[in-house]
Design a protein around this motif. Structure first.
Motif, PDB file in Angstrom:
ATOM      1  N   LEU A 137      -8.549   1.782  -1.009  1.00 56.13           N
ATOM      2  CA  LEU A 137      -7.343   1.296  -0.375  1.00 56.13           C
ATOM      3  C   LEU A 137      -6.805   0.104  -1.133  1.00 56.13           C
ATOM      4  O   LEU A 137      -7.557  -0.796  -1.505  1.00 56.13           O
ATOM      5  CB  LEU A 137      -7.662   0.911   1.071  1.00 56.13           C
ATOM      6  N   ASP A 179      -0.498   5.224  -0.481  1.00 57.68           N
ATOM      7  CA  ASP A 179      -1.439   5.851  -1.412  1.00 57.68           C
ATOM      8  C   ASP A 179      -1.078   7.310  -1.685  1.00 57.68           C
ATOM      9  O   ASP A 179      -1.930   8.132  -1.973  1.00 57.68           O
ATOM     10  CB  ASP A 179      -2.878   5.722  -0.925  1.00 57.68           C
ATOM     11  N   TYR A 180       0.208   7.627  -1.639  1.00 60.06           N
ATOM     12  CA  TYR A 180       0.692   8.977  -1.927  1.00 60.06           C
ATOM     13  C   TYR A 180       0.567   9.254  -3.420  1.00 60.06           C
ATOM     14  O   TYR A 180       1.197   8.607  -4.233  1.00 60.06           O
ATOM     15  CB  TYR A 180       2.150   9.112  -1.498  1.00 60.06           C
ATOM     16  N   GLU A 233       0.256   5.453   9.211  1.00 61.61           N
ATOM     17  CA  GLU A 233      -1.070   5.950   8.871  1.00 61.61           C
ATOM     18  C   GLU A 233      -1.128   7.394   9.368  1.00 61.61           C
ATOM     19  O   GLU A 233      -0.918   7.651  10.542  1.00 61.61           O
ATOM     20  CB  GLU A 233      -2.135   5.104   9.560  1.00 61.61           C
ATOM     21  N   TRP A 284      -7.680  10.388   6.003  1.00 60.22           N
ATOM     22  CA  TRP A 284      -6.432   9.777   6.446  1.00 60.22           C
ATOM     23  C   TRP A 284      -5.830   9.024   5.272  1.00 60.22           C
ATOM     24  O   TRP A 284      -6.495   8.776   4.272  1.00 60.22           O
ATOM     25  CB  TRP A 284      -6.654   8.832   7.618  1.00 60.22           C
ATOM     26  N   SER A 285      -4.569   8.664   5.392  1.00 56.07           N
ATOM     27  CA  SER A 285      -3.920   7.921   4.322  1.00 56.07           C
ATOM     28  C   SER A 285      -2.755   7.112   4.869  1.00 56.07           C
ATOM     29  O   SER A 285      -2.249   7.377   5.951  1.00 56.07           O
ATOM     30  CB  SER A 285      -3.439   8.867   3.221  1.00 56.07           C
ATOM     31  N   TYR A 286      -2.362   6.118   4.110  1.00 59.84           N
ATOM     32  CA  TYR A 286      -1.193   5.306   4.420  1.00 59.84           C
ATOM     33  C   TYR A 286      -0.024   5.816   3.594  1.00 59.84           C
ATOM     34  O   TYR A 286      -0.178   6.094   2.411  1.00 59.84           O
ATOM     35  CB  TYR A 286      -1.428   3.842   4.065  1.00 59.84           C
TER      36      TYR A 286
END
Length: 73
Positions: free
Chosen positions: A6, A20-21, A32, A47-49
């Motif tokens: 992250l 973080d694409y 999120e 999961w990702s932001y």
């Protein structure tokens, strides 16, 4: 090159998460998302932001069924 950990940056004296694409976007995170809650083929995604632009892109791709949470800074 894809980021694994992250990433955060300092904005107005506060640490904020970064999108973080694809591992290359450095915009401020907007939501999120949890693709692992959808179907079997996404179970290992975690999961990702995502920033606003990439969130809208993914939301359209999943036809509005993308589970997400807002970020409170």
């Amino acid at each position: 090159m894809k980021r694994i950990s992250l990433l955060t940056k300092t904005l107005n004296g506060k640490r904020v998460n970064v999108c973080d694409y694809g591992g290359i976007c450095t915009n401020k995170a907007y939501r999120e998302v949890y693709p692992m809650l959808l179907k079997r083929k996404f179970k290992k995604r975690g999961w990702s932001y995502l920033c606003r632009k990439h969130f809208q892109q993914e939301f359209k791709r999943f036809k509005g069924k993308l589970p997400y949470s807002t970020l409170d800074h």
